[in-house]
Every structure is written in structure tokens, then in C-alpha cells.
Design an enzyme around this catalytic site. Sequence first.
Site, PDB file in Angstrom:
ATOM      1  N   GLY A   1       1.863  -0.328  -2.477  1.00 14.22           N
ATOM      2  CA  GLY A   1       1.689   0.972  -1.838  1.00 14.22           C
ATOM      3  C   GLY A   1       2.989   1.750  -1.816  1.00 14.22           C
TER       4      GLY A   1
ATOM      5  N   LEU B   1       1.944  -5.880  -0.990  1.00 14.57           N
ATOM      6  CA  LEU B   1       1.154  -6.919  -0.341  1.00 14.57           C
ATOM      7  C   LEU B   1       1.090  -8.138  -1.250  1.00 14.57           C
ATOM      8  CD1 LEU B   1      -0.599  -7.500   2.188  1.00 14.57           C
ATOM      9  CD2 LEU B   1      -2.585  -6.791   0.828  1.00 14.57           C
TER      10      LEU B   1
ATOM     11  N   ALA C   1      -1.271  -6.160  -4.038  1.00 16.76           N
ATOM     12  CA  ALA C   1      -1.380  -4.703  -4.106  1.00 16.76           C
ATOM     13  C   ALA C   1      -0.010  -4.084  -3.866  1.00 16.76           C
ATOM     14  CB  ALA C   1      -2.385  -4.189  -3.076  1.00 16.76           C
TER      15      ALA C   1
ATOM     16  N   ASP D   1      -6.279   5.960  11.218  1.00 20.92           N
ATOM     17  CA  ASP D   1      -6.403   6.018   9.754  1.00 20.92           C
ATOM     18  C   ASP D   1      -7.581   5.161   9.301  1.00 20.92           C
ATOM     19  OD1 ASP D   1      -5.772   6.896   7.237  1.00 20.92           O
ATOM     20  OD2 ASP D   1      -4.148   5.463   6.908  1.00 20.92           O
TER      21      ASP D   1
END
Length: 591
Positions: free
Chosen positions: A313, A318, A311, A424
Site C-alpha cells: 500500500g 503486508l 500486499a 473507512d
Amino acid sequence: MTLLIRQHPSYFEPSTSELPQGCAPTFKMSVASTMLARKKTKLEVFQAYSKKLSERGDIDMSAPGFLESLRDHFNRLPTRYALDVNIDSLDVLSHKRLLEEARSDPTAVSFAIRPVEVVVSRHRDSSQSPTISQSRHKEKTYLPKPAFGSSPNLQALTIEAGEKIADEDMASPSGHNHDGEHMTFYEITVASADQPKLLSRLSEALSDLGLNIREAHAFNTNDSFSLDVFVVDQTERQTNSNLEELLGDRLAQMPPPSGAASGTPQLKLPAEDPIASALSAMQQIPARPGSPAADDWEIDIAQLQIDAKVASGAFSNLYRGSYCGQEVAVKILKDVQDDTSQYQEFLQEVSIMRKVRHKNVVQFIGACTRKPNLCIVFEFMSGGSVYDYMRREGMLSLSQVLKIAADVSRGMDYLHQRKIIHRDLKAANLLMDEHNIVKIADFGVARIIETTGHMTAETGTYRWMAPEVIEHRPYDEKADVFSFAVVLWELLTCKVPYSEMTPLQAAVGVVQKGLRPGVPASAPPALGQLMEACWAQEPGKRPAFRDLTPRLQLMLQAAKDEESRRAAAAALAASKPVPSGGLLSKLRGKG
């Protein structure tokens, strides 16, 4: 950070067409006209706006490139901008100029401030006209309407203010009654290069100046710029010029977009071979020989192998990989050497993850804390995030919802006992292993609770954020309980909360109007009551996770029993033989 302030005359001087003679501005729109407006395209709005500009007669429509640049302005912004903006004024041209200034200098924040006005009828006698007389209108100097003045939030605010004003008139000992009350707000429009946490930083800047955000509209262009429009009022009245100066000083304190200050593009992994580039960069840093026991979590780069990106961001990528033969996930930070606050968040995340060990919290394995190649290594969660799981599997059964909720509640109870606030909590930050055990992840904004038991400063994600965090009031671990209630709503609906609103609009609704997603019809009464308790406005009324966990476990067992009973009943019904007799056989003379 460069600040560009523009007070275009057309931006601050309302046209006569904005205020019909003899009546106050109105924000009412019929359902039919709303549906019709929603069917318009950006091209149709551009054409309608161009026609209105031509009819004014004071805009040079023949200027070279004018119409092309205006069409380009609409094309670069999302459709909802074209559908919602007031095309009866010159707001669109002002927005266009502010964005052009930001594009000319990506390190700049270009902003403008103007007072805007909402007129509230103060008549209580139904026999009287709800509008203010034309003679009284002539005595007043009118301010323009907000660029997005027809929004429901501002309508509700106007109605509430009108009722309050009328109540004050009724209670006035002198019996003095005014015909109308002009509520003056400020509209603040900000254009800048887009960057992570921009809305959070802008709302914090306005809050620091004592400005209450009453309405907010955020738009991202397709060339990575942001246009944010706020309607605010003040706790302390200041002149427009003074407010402009104060806001300029405050916005100058915001960090510039990553890479913009030096004029160089952000460092990115080459698209052709990102894995090799990441490995090559990391292996330039020698392993620390003879690391003391206190730093035994510092990883040996030579033992770390990165296999594939999982992934990406805003601040990190990641990867899946292996460390000393164990399958791991590797979070590699991007461009952190240019952002000191981001580096501090990274160190805070490492510090917190080192302290925790629980079956419902992602297990920390080690980290590399040497700049510029910073990474965190933790156990690999093959099931991915709960967010992705819901979108892959569809609606969850009640037992699945409660099982995930119980896992999260146990993990959060452990964190809170260790004096750690996650800050979060959402489905995207909950990961699943191969056995579907849910574990809490992403401690990038987590913090240790201070000795006072309360914290300040806004962080997290607006759609899940507790009202006290949004308002920058002191808060404690009960802020996580509020977010947990919104997670329960996610699990029951498989939807994003407040998806019809921008994140900041949702935040304003949560604080100003007590907005909540609402208990889904599929939720059992006991679970609905638990959700409502968790998202209570007052933190003290919310339960703690140590109380939630046993309640959720009881609900989970009851749901499993009910689902087992239904499955058994269905299996029994399917195994019953079909009777040979009946109506059909009688009709055939065999009965």
C-alpha cells in the site's frame, strides 16, 4: 513546501473564439456527438488541438520541441483528460506549463486561479428567445468558460441557479426583470507531485478558505504527478489577488511528498530479496528486555519470522509470517520516520486495536513501536479481503451477501459500543478467515469518539464517505452507517461505487446533488429499504448497528430458507422419471 503561482495571460484572457457572437456559452451536447467524441484517441485530440492553435496565428508552432512536448503532455495524462478538456481555448497549454513547473521542482505546488463564468437564461416567457441579445452582450466583459465546463454536475448547477434567479424575479415587488445573470466562479488548477491523500488535503485547503467545490477533475500522469482542477464559489467575496495569496499560504502548509523535501528517493525494500531486507532491518532493533505488564503487547523481534509479501500500500506493506509459532499477518510501515502525522496514526491504530476483542474484528497480537521499523502483528486471515473474494468468486448469492453484512454489523455494533468510529468502512477493509467469517480490519484512520459525541475533519475514502464528513461538519458513528450502506451495494453488485466518476466528483455529487449508487434490482424490498435508511442525508435518520443486526439476521434466515426450498424443488424435479407415454408414442401408434 514551495509554491509556484503563474498568471499566464493566455490562461486568464479568453479568446474571441470561446464566445460566439450574440449568444451565451452553452454546455449542451447531443448523444450522438458525445458518442463520437468518446471514440477519439489521444492522438486525434492532439492533432485537432494543434490545428486549432495553428489557426489562431498567435502561437509559435515552429518553436523547437513545441509539438513534441505538447504530444508528450497528452500521452502522460489519461485518455479522459483529452476527451473532456476544452480544446477551443488555451487551457491545455496552461495545464502543460503548470505540470512542467511541478516537474522542475518536485517539492513545489504550482497553481493558478482565474474567474470563470456561466451565463444563465432568466426568461420565463417561452415566446422569448432563451439567449441574451447581442446588444446586451456588447455591454458585458466576458470571462472564459471552465476547462471542463461541459460536465453534468456544472450543467445541473446552472439549471438550478437559473430557476432560483427566475423565481426571485417573479417575486420582485418592483417587477424588475433582468435578461440574464452571469454567475461567476473561480477555477483553481493545481499541479504537484502525486502523494497519498492529495485530493483530501486539497479539498480541505479549499474548504478552509470558505470555497465551495462545485466541480472537480483529478488526473494522474504516468510519471507520478497530479493535475487537479476545481470549480468553486465563495461564501465571502474576495478579490482574485487576495484569494490567490490566501490559497498560496494555505497550500504551503501541506506536507511535501515523502522523500521530496530532502531530495533523496524513498526508502524501498530491494526488489531482489525484500523479505531478507525487511528481516535484516527489523532485527537491528533489539528486543525490549523485562517489558512491563503495560507493554506486554510489544513484540519480541527475535520471535517474528516473515515469510512472504501479501500486499503493498501507500504507507505500508503486508506480509505473512509467524510469531511464536502462530501464523500471523505483519503490517510494516514505510518511511514513517519522515511523516510525524503518519506516526501518530500508527500509534492511534495500535492503541485502538489493543482495546478490541470480538469475533468480527481482526485480532491484534502485538506491535513494534520503535522507529524506524514500525509494525503491527495480527491474526492471519487466509480468505483475504471481501473485495478480492467478490472478484474471485463472482456474483454472490443473497444469503452470502446477508451473511457478510450481518458479520460486519455485529463487529461495527461492538466498535460503536466501545466508542470507536472506523471511518473507512469498505469491502477492501473486510477480511475473511478459513471459515468465511468476516472481520473488520484496518484501523489506521479509526478514532475514539470524543466526549462531545462529534468529530470533525475529513478522512476515509470518497466513494464510501458520508456527506457530513466530506463537508467537514461535525459527525459521529452514523458516518460508519452511511459507509455500510455503500458496502451493501458493493456486495450486491460486485462493482466499485460511482466507477464512472473520479472520487472527488462522486463526493461533490453526494453532497450537492444527493447522489447515491441506487438500490440494485436484485435487492429484496426489505434490504432496499434498509440501504436507503442507512445512506439518508441526515445522520439522525440513519439506524444504529444495534438495530441493523437483528434485521439482517432475520433477512439472512429467510434467504437461507428460500434457497433451501428452491434447492429441494430442483432436486425433486431432477429425480422424477420421464413418462414413457405422451405425444411421441401416440404418433407412433403406441398410445
